[in-house]
Design a protein around this motif. Structure first.
Motif, PDB file in Angstrom:
ATOM      1  N   LEU A 107       0.824  -1.215   0.000  1.00 20.92           N
ATOM      2  CA  LEU A 107       0.000   0.000   0.000  1.00 20.92           C
ATOM      3  C   LEU A 107       0.858   1.266   0.000  1.00 20.92           C
ATOM      4  CD1 LEU A 107      -2.647  -1.155   2.612  1.00 20.92           C
ATOM      5  CD2 LEU A 107      -3.015  -0.890   0.152  1.00 20.92           C
ATOM      6  N   SER A 108       2.065   1.169   0.519  1.00 20.52           N
ATOM      7  CA  SER A 108       2.928   2.354   0.607  1.00 20.52           C
ATOM      8  C   SER A 108       3.309   2.891  -0.772  1.00 20.52           C
ATOM      9  CB  SER A 108       4.185   2.046   1.419  1.00 20.52           C
ATOM     10  OG  SER A 108       4.989   1.106   0.735  1.00 20.52           O
ATOM     11  N   GLY A 109       3.181   2.087  -1.819  1.00 17.64           N
ATOM     12  CA  GLY A 109       3.487   2.550  -3.165  1.00 17.64           C
ATOM     13  C   GLY A 109       2.325   3.216  -3.870  1.00 17.64           C
ATOM     14  N   LEU A 110       1.196   3.357  -3.189  1.00 12.69           N
ATOM     15  CA  LEU A 110      -0.001   3.931  -3.795  1.00 12.69           C
ATOM     16  C   LEU A 110      -0.193   5.379  -3.345  1.00 12.69           C
ATOM     17  CD1 LEU A 110      -2.358   0.860  -3.333  1.00 12.69           C
ATOM     18  CD2 LEU A 110      -0.989   1.464  -5.331  1.00 12.69           C
ATOM     19  N   MET A 111      -1.079   6.088  -4.036  1.00 13.25           N
ATOM     20  CA  MET A 111      -1.343   7.493  -3.735  1.00 13.25           C
ATOM     21  C   MET A 111      -2.536   7.641  -2.791  1.00 13.25           C
ATOM     22  SD  MET A 111      -1.011   9.207  -7.540  1.00 13.25           S
ATOM     23  CE  MET A 111      -1.718   7.829  -8.459  1.00 13.25           C
ATOM     24  N   ASP A 112      -2.509   8.710  -1.977  1.00  7.58           N
ATOM     25  CA  ASP A 112      -3.697   9.056  -1.209  1.00  7.58           C
ATOM     26  C   ASP A 112      -4.595   9.926  -2.089  1.00  7.58           C
ATOM     27  OD1 ASP A 112      -2.625  11.655  -1.182  1.00  7.58           O
ATOM     28  OD2 ASP A 112      -2.058  11.567   0.927  1.00  7.58           O
ATOM     29  N   GLU A 113      -5.724  10.339  -1.549  1.00 13.31           N
ATOM     30  CA  GLU A 113      -6.699  11.078  -2.358  1.00 13.31           C
ATOM     31  C   GLU A 113      -6.127  12.383  -2.913  1.00 13.31           C
ATOM     32  OE1 GLU A 113     -11.356  12.533  -2.201  1.00 13.31           O
ATOM     33  OE2 GLU A 113     -10.511  11.452  -0.504  1.00 13.31           O
ATOM     34  N   ALA A 114      -5.394  13.132  -2.096  1.00 12.99           N
ATOM     35  CA  ALA A 114      -4.834  14.415  -2.547  1.00 12.99           C
ATOM     36  C   ALA A 114      -3.807  14.203  -3.660  1.00 12.99           C
ATOM     37  CB  ALA A 114      -4.210  15.150  -1.368  1.00 12.99           C
ATOM     38  N   ALA A 115      -2.950  13.203  -3.498  1.00 14.39           N
ATOM     39  CA  ALA A 115      -1.938  12.927  -4.520  1.00 14.39           C
ATOM     40  C   ALA A 115      -2.595  12.466  -5.821  1.00 14.39           C
ATOM     41  CB  ALA A 115      -0.953  11.870  -4.018  1.00 14.39           C
ATOM     42  N   TYR A 116      -3.651  11.672  -5.703  1.00 12.28           N
ATOM     43  CA  TYR A 116      -4.344  11.195  -6.907  1.00 12.28           C
ATOM     44  C   TYR A 116      -5.028  12.355  -7.627  1.00 12.28           C
ATOM     45  CZ  TYR A 116      -7.423   8.718 -10.070  1.00 12.28           C
ATOM     46  OH  TYR A 116      -8.076   8.289 -11.204  1.00 12.28           O
ATOM     47  N   ALA A 117      -5.648  13.254  -6.872  1.00 10.04           N
ATOM     48  CA  ALA A 117      -6.307  14.420  -7.480  1.00 10.04           C
ATOM     49  C   ALA A 117      -5.275  15.262  -8.225  1.00 10.04           C
ATOM     50  CB  ALA A 117      -7.021  15.247  -6.407  1.00 10.04           C
ATOM     51  N   ALA A 118      -4.106  15.471  -7.632  1.00  7.95           N
ATOM     52  CA  ALA A 118      -3.044  16.237  -8.290  1.00  7.95           C
ATOM     53  C   ALA A 118      -2.555  15.506  -9.538  1.00  7.95           C
ATOM     54  CB  ALA A 118      -1.889  16.466  -7.319  1.00  7.95           C
ATOM     55  N   PHE A 119      -2.445  14.184  -9.454  1.00  2.76           N
ATOM     56  CA  PHE A 119      -2.020  13.365 -10.603  1.00  2.76           C
ATOM     57  C   PHE A 119      -3.011  13.555 -11.760  1.00  2.76           C
ATOM     58  CE2 PHE A 119      -2.554   9.216 -12.781  1.00  2.76           C
ATOM     59  CZ  PHE A 119      -1.308   9.125 -13.398  1.00  2.76           C
ATOM     60  N   CYS A 120      -4.312  13.505 -11.466  1.00  3.35           N
ATOM     61  CA  CYS A 120      -5.330  13.639 -12.513  1.00  3.35           C
ATOM     62  C   CYS A 120      -5.328  15.029 -13.127  1.00  3.35           C
ATOM     63  CB  CYS A 120      -6.710  13.293 -11.957  1.00  3.35           C
ATOM     64  SG  CYS A 120      -6.927  11.538 -11.608  1.00  3.35           S
ATOM     65  N   GLU A 121      -5.057  16.045 -12.319  1.00  2.00           N
ATOM     66  CA  GLU A 121      -5.001  17.414 -12.847  1.00  2.00           C
ATOM     67  C   GLU A 121      -3.896  17.554 -13.881  1.00  2.00           C
ATOM     68  OE1 GLU A 121      -4.731  20.353  -9.770  1.00  2.00           O
ATOM     69  OE2 GLU A 121      -6.565  19.617  -8.798  1.00  2.00           O
TER      70      GLU A 121
END
Length: 123
Positions: A107-121
């Motif tokens: 799980l440590s290699g995955l993004m949290d919600e904020a990181a995922y939102a930034a990734f999608c932007e």
């Protein structure tokens, strides 16, 4: 419960050693109208990064990849009857599988919600 995200637009909501997996709202939006979902059998085992499901839309077919290694405890059979639910509630009732995590350290290699939102932007 904590939700994690992959760069392939899967999410996993973790509760103890169990995770509920699906595709993100972003992925559902990119796919368009989902017309078919192929899910694994209960008991199937897979490694992180393995394709474990297929989603077909009017635009394309797309593999769904395991965010972590595990074994399938439950399959959301409602999606085989009504695949359009993926477009209606991708990050809610339209989850794909529930799995028992083999290695919670993945799980440590995955993004949290904020990181995922930034990734999608940035897409």
């Amino acid at each position: 419960m904590t939700t994690y995200y992959t760069k392939d637009h899967e999410w996993i909501r973790v509760d103890g050693d169990t995770g509920t997996v699906g595709i993100t709202n972003y992925a559902a939006g990119q796919l368009g109208d989902v017309v078919y979902v192929e899910l694994p059998e209960t008991g199937a085992k897979f490694a992180r990064g393995d394709d474990f499901a297929v989603v077909e839309s009017v635009k394309a077919a797309s593999d769904v990849y395991a965010p972590v290694s595990g074994s399938v405890l439950e399959v959301n059979t409602a999606l085989t009857e009504a695949p359009e639910k993926v477009n209606e509630a991708a990050q809610g009732d339209a989850w794909f599988v529930r799995v028992r995590l083999t290695d919670a350290g993945e799980l440590s290699g995955l993004m949290d919600e904020a990181a995922y939102a930034a990734f999608c932007e940035g897409l």
